[in-house]
Design an enzyme around this catalytic site. Structure first.
Site, PDB file in Angstrom:
ATOM      1  N   HIS A 180     -10.954 -13.455  19.457  1.00  0.00           N
ATOM      2  CA  HIS A 180     -12.044 -14.173  18.800  1.00  0.00           C
ATOM      3  C   HIS A 180     -13.374 -13.700  19.397  1.00  0.00           C
ATOM      4  CE1 HIS A 180      -8.692 -16.958  17.878  1.00  0.00           C
ATOM      5  NE2 HIS A 180      -9.352 -17.093  16.754  1.00  0.00           N
ATOM      6  N   LEU A 185      -1.584 -28.945  15.712  1.00  0.00           N
ATOM      7  CA  LEU A 185      -2.948 -28.418  15.812  1.00  0.00           C
ATOM      8  C   LEU A 185      -3.242 -27.439  14.688  1.00  0.00           C
ATOM      9  CD1 LEU A 185      -3.314 -27.700  19.630  1.00  0.00           C
ATOM     10  CD2 LEU A 185      -3.638 -29.815  18.382  1.00  0.00           C
ATOM     11  N   GLY A 224       4.022 -24.030  23.504  1.00  0.00           N
ATOM     12  CA  GLY A 224       2.981 -22.999  23.548  1.00  0.00           C
ATOM     13  C   GLY A 224       2.203 -23.077  24.845  1.00  0.00           C
ATOM     14  N   SER A 252      -6.914 -25.803  12.473  1.00  0.00           N
ATOM     15  CA  SER A 252      -8.111 -25.004  12.755  1.00  0.00           C
ATOM     16  C   SER A 252      -9.171 -25.342  11.716  1.00  0.00           C
ATOM     17  CB  SER A 252      -7.723 -23.525  12.655  1.00  0.00           C
ATOM     18  OG  SER A 252      -8.847 -22.735  12.379  1.00  0.00           O
ATOM     19  N   SER A 253     -10.428 -25.100  12.077  1.00  0.00           N
ATOM     20  CA  SER A 253     -11.505 -25.408  11.113  1.00  0.00           C
ATOM     21  C   SER A 253     -11.451 -24.499   9.884  1.00  0.00           C
ATOM     22  CB  SER A 253     -12.870 -25.299  11.793  1.00  0.00           C
ATOM     23  OG  SER A 253     -13.052 -24.012  12.324  1.00  0.00           O
ATOM     24  N   CYS A 254     -10.667 -23.405   9.953  1.00  0.00           N
ATOM     25  CA  CYS A 254     -10.613 -22.500   8.795  1.00  0.00           C
ATOM     26  C   CYS A 254      -9.752 -23.048   7.648  1.00  0.00           C
ATOM     27  CB  CYS A 254     -10.145 -21.111   9.207  1.00  0.00           C
ATOM     28  SG  CYS A 254      -8.416 -21.040   9.646  1.00  0.00           S
ATOM     29  N   LYS A 256     -16.929  -7.249  26.236  1.00  0.00           N
ATOM     30  CA  LYS A 256     -17.802  -6.103  25.937  1.00  0.00           C
ATOM     31  C   LYS A 256     -19.060  -6.111  26.819  1.00  0.00           C
ATOM     32  CE  LYS A 256     -17.567  -6.490  21.214  1.00  0.00           C
ATOM     33  NZ  LYS A 256     -17.672  -6.108  19.783  1.00  0.00           N
ATOM     34  N   THR A 285     -12.266 -26.947  16.481  1.00  0.00           N
ATOM     35  CA  THR A 285     -13.230 -25.934  16.068  1.00  0.00           C
ATOM     36  C   THR A 285     -12.945 -24.622  16.815  1.00  0.00           C
ATOM     37  OG1 THR A 285     -15.576 -25.582  15.735  1.00  0.00           O
ATOM     38  CG2 THR A 285     -14.957 -26.575  17.844  1.00  0.00           C
ATOM     39  N   TYR A 317      -3.559 -17.558   7.252  1.00  0.00           N
ATOM     40  CA  TYR A 317      -3.435 -18.452   8.415  1.00  0.00           C
ATOM     41  C   TYR A 317      -3.785 -19.879   7.988  1.00  0.00           C
ATOM     42  CZ  TYR A 317      -4.700 -20.327  13.049  1.00  0.00           C
ATOM     43  OH  TYR A 317      -4.797 -21.087  14.182  1.00  0.00           O
ATOM     44  N   ARG A 365     -21.386 -20.508  13.991  1.00  0.00           N
ATOM     45  CA  ARG A 365     -20.100 -21.021  14.467  1.00  0.00           C
ATOM     46  C   ARG A 365     -20.346 -22.166  15.447  1.00  0.00           C
ATOM     47  NH1 ARG A 365     -18.704 -18.401  10.893  1.00  0.00           N
ATOM     48  NH2 ARG A 365     -17.061 -16.843  10.705  1.00  0.00           N
ATOM     49  N   LYS A 379      -1.540 -23.340   8.081  1.00  0.00           N
ATOM     50  CA  LYS A 379      -1.975 -24.547   8.808  1.00  0.00           C
ATOM     51  C   LYS A 379      -2.071 -25.754   7.873  1.00  0.00           C
ATOM     52  CE  LYS A 379      -2.329 -23.204  13.068  1.00  0.00           C
ATOM     53  NZ  LYS A 379      -1.513 -23.841  14.110  1.00  0.00           N
TER      54      LYS A 379
HETATM   55  O1  GFB Z   1     -14.216 -15.529  16.295  1.00  0.00           O
HETATM   56  P1  GFB Z   1     -14.008 -14.716  15.078  1.00  0.00           P
HETATM   57  O2  GFB Z   1     -13.145 -13.509  15.216  1.00  0.00           O
HETATM   58  O3  GFB Z   1     -13.381 -15.602  13.939  1.00  0.00           O
HETATM   59  O4  GFB Z   1     -15.430 -14.199  14.536  1.00  0.00           O
HETATM   60  P2  GFB Z   1     -13.819 -16.569  12.747  1.00  0.00           P
HETATM   61  C1  GFB Z   1     -16.511 -15.043  14.403  1.00  0.00           C
HETATM   62  C2  GFB Z   1     -17.732 -14.256  13.987  1.00  0.00           C
HETATM   63  O5  GFB Z   1     -18.139 -13.425  15.077  1.00  0.00           O
HETATM   64  C3  GFB Z   1     -17.550 -13.316  12.795  1.00  0.00           C
HETATM   65  C4  GFB Z   1     -18.394 -12.112  14.614  1.00  0.00           C
HETATM   66  O6  GFB Z   1     -18.706 -13.356  11.988  1.00  0.00           O
HETATM   67  C5  GFB Z   1     -17.419 -11.957  13.452  1.00  0.00           C
HETATM   68  O7  GFB Z   1     -17.805 -10.867  12.617  1.00  0.00           O
HETATM   69  N1  GFB Z   1     -18.216 -11.163  15.716  1.00  0.00           N
HETATM   70  C6  GFB Z   1     -19.219 -10.440  16.276  1.00  0.00           C
HETATM   71  C7  GFB Z   1     -17.078 -10.828  16.327  1.00  0.00           C
HETATM   72  N2  GFB Z   1     -18.734  -9.620  17.207  1.00  0.00           N
HETATM   73  C8  GFB Z   1     -17.395  -9.832  17.269  1.00  0.00           C
HETATM   74  C9  GFB Z   1     -16.353  -9.279  18.057  1.00  0.00           C
HETATM   75  O8  GFB Z   1     -16.540  -8.395  18.882  1.00  0.00           O
HETATM   76  N3  GFB Z   1     -15.093  -9.772  17.852  1.00  0.00           N
HETATM   77  C10 GFB Z   1     -14.848 -10.762  16.922  1.00  0.00           C
HETATM   78  N4  GFB Z   1     -13.583 -11.212  16.799  1.00  0.00           N
HETATM   79  N5  GFB Z   1     -15.821 -11.285  16.151  1.00  0.00           N
HETATM   80  C11 GFB Z   1     -11.339 -17.097  12.928  1.00  0.00           C
HETATM   81  C12 GFB Z   1     -10.186 -17.082  11.968  1.00  0.00           C
HETATM   82  O9  GFB Z   1     -12.444 -16.923  12.150  1.00  0.00           O
HETATM   83  O10 GFB Z   1     -11.535 -18.353  13.565  1.00  0.00           O
HETATM   84  C13 GFB Z   1      -9.003 -17.742  12.488  1.00  0.00           C
HETATM   85  O11 GFB Z   1      -9.960 -15.748  11.549  1.00  0.00           O
HETATM   86  C14 GFB Z   1      -9.289 -19.008  13.268  1.00  0.00           C
HETATM   87  O12 GFB Z   1      -8.177 -18.006  11.420  1.00  0.00           O
HETATM   88  C15 GFB Z   1     -10.464 -18.875  14.198  1.00  0.00           C
HETATM   89  O13 GFB Z   1      -9.521 -20.074  12.380  1.00  0.00           O
HETATM   90  C16 GFB Z   1     -10.859 -20.173  14.878  1.00  0.00           C
HETATM   91  O14 GFB Z   1     -14.511 -17.787  13.263  1.00  0.00           O
HETATM   92  O15 GFB Z   1     -14.560 -15.829  11.689  1.00  0.00           O
END
Ligand code: GFB
Length: 313
Positions: free
Chosen positions: A185, A111, A17, A113-115, A193, A170, A142, A215, A146
């Site tokens: 993410h 590897l 990867g 993930s914290s999820c 943005k 994390t 996912y 987070r 994992k």
């Molecule tokens: O990073 P994220 O997409 O993943 O979102 P997770 C984290 C938080 O940020 C959520 C908010 O509460 C989103 O609603 N957020 C705010 C946004 N604005 C935005 C935006 O513009 N884009 C995104 N993407 N989020 C992921 C898992 O969870 O974490 C995966 O889905 C993986 O499986 C990864 O484990 C590390 O932290 O919620």
């Protein structure tokens, strides 16, 4: 050999990867070790093809595999494509771990993930919280893939004494992150943005959800350093958390991004988007007690991340 330290000098290391955010950080980090780095572009090796993976491992004969390849994405991608996240991750890790066993690879680092932890796990989350409660629905598929990978490493270790270990990073950010707003993410999305707000003189920054979830973030270069440290020094059946301890709400993170990018911190929350897990701060005491700690603060890491992003435009 299980339970022993693993010397990298003179070893062949396959960074599986290597084009991804974590894999490319591992390649940068390993450049400072006296080892041979093996990489394979996607065009030359399809990780979903079990036979091709097996042939590759047989021919390359690595001593160590850092399994950083995965189908990854942010909350919306995870929620929208559960089958892809489930199946592709199961297939990739299964192909690589099985071929590592078949070809007698000395060590493998998987590897996660914290999820993988329950949605409402006690915070900070210790490793033994695994499989103690229901998962966060937005990334359950996912997470299950994992968890299967963690257990697969553990099973080969238990039955065949393979030195296969698992670590759980994390939320990560850094060079070669994905900036596609539908699949990225949160940090990459906010940087992209905010940059657009600045360059097009827009009046507010859109933030998904309520902004209240918490987070923990780590720069990918710290994560790569921790993975290399664990490859050398960790040999145990239990997976190990790799966190920074730096936790922030999404709203505060968005404000910090505004400051770094140099725009006003007027936020617009889109409540049609999911919040996901309310909090997932990991307890990384086991890692810190081994003598490893992160070096890049969120503030410094974010500035470097934005500089990198802006330099690529
Ligand atoms: O990073 P994220 O997409 O993943 O979102 P997770 C984290 C938080 O940020 C959520 C908010 O509460 C989103 O609603 N957020 C705010 C946004 N604005 C935005 C935006 O513009 N884009 C995104 N993407 N989020 C992921 C898992 O969870 O974490 C995966 O889905 C993986 O499986 C990864 O484990 C590390 O932290 O919620």
């Amino acid at each position: 050999m299980i339970g022993q330290t693993f010397e990298l000098q003179g070893k062949k290391i396959w960074v599986c990867g290597d084009r991804g955010m974590v894999g490319s950080a591992l390649v940068r980090r390993l450049a400072t070790e006296r080892c041979e780095i093996i990489t394979a572009p996607r065009s030359a090796l399809d990780l979903l093809d079990a036979e091709a993976v097996d042939k590759f491992v047989q021919k390359a004969s690595p001593d160590l595999i850092l399994l950083a390849a995965a189908k990854v994405g942010g909350i919306l991608a995870n929620n929208s494509f559960p089958a892809d996240f489930f199946q592709q991750n199961l297939d990739i890790q299964n192909n690589v771990i099985k071929s590592a066993f078949k070809n007698k690879v000395s060590k493998l680092v998987f590897l996660g993930s914290s999820c993988i932890y329950p949605k409402l796990a006690p915070q900070p989350i210790r490793e033994d919280a695994l499989l103690t409660g229901p998962l966060e629905p937005t990334n359950e598929w996912y997470a299950i893939a994992k968890i299967a990978g963690i257990r697969q490493c553990e099973a080969y270790r238990r039955q065949f004494k393979c030195d296969f270990i698992s670590c759980m990073p994390t939320n990560l950010y850094g060079p070669n992150d994905n900036f596609d707003l539908e699949t990225s993410h949160v940090l990459a999305a906010l940087i992209a943005k905010a940059h657009k707000v600045k360059s097009q003189r827009l009046d507010s920054l859109e933030v998904w959800g309520t902004g209240t979830p918490l987070r923990e973030f780590m720069h990918v270069d710290d994560c790569a350093d921790a993975i290399v440290f664990l490859a050398k020094n960790y040999s145990d059946a239990l997976h190990i958390n790799v966190g920074s301890g730096e936790e922030v709400s999404i709203a505060d993170l968005a404000r910090l991004v505004c400051e770094v990018v140099g725009i006003s911190d007027r936020l617009r929350f889109d409540s049609s988007k999911p919040d996901g897990s309310p909090r997932k701060l990991m307890d990384s005491t086991r890692l810190s007690s081994m003598g490893w700690s992160p070096r890049i603060s969120l503030n410094d890491g974010l500035r470097a991340f934005y500089d990198w992003y802006a330099s690529c435009r």
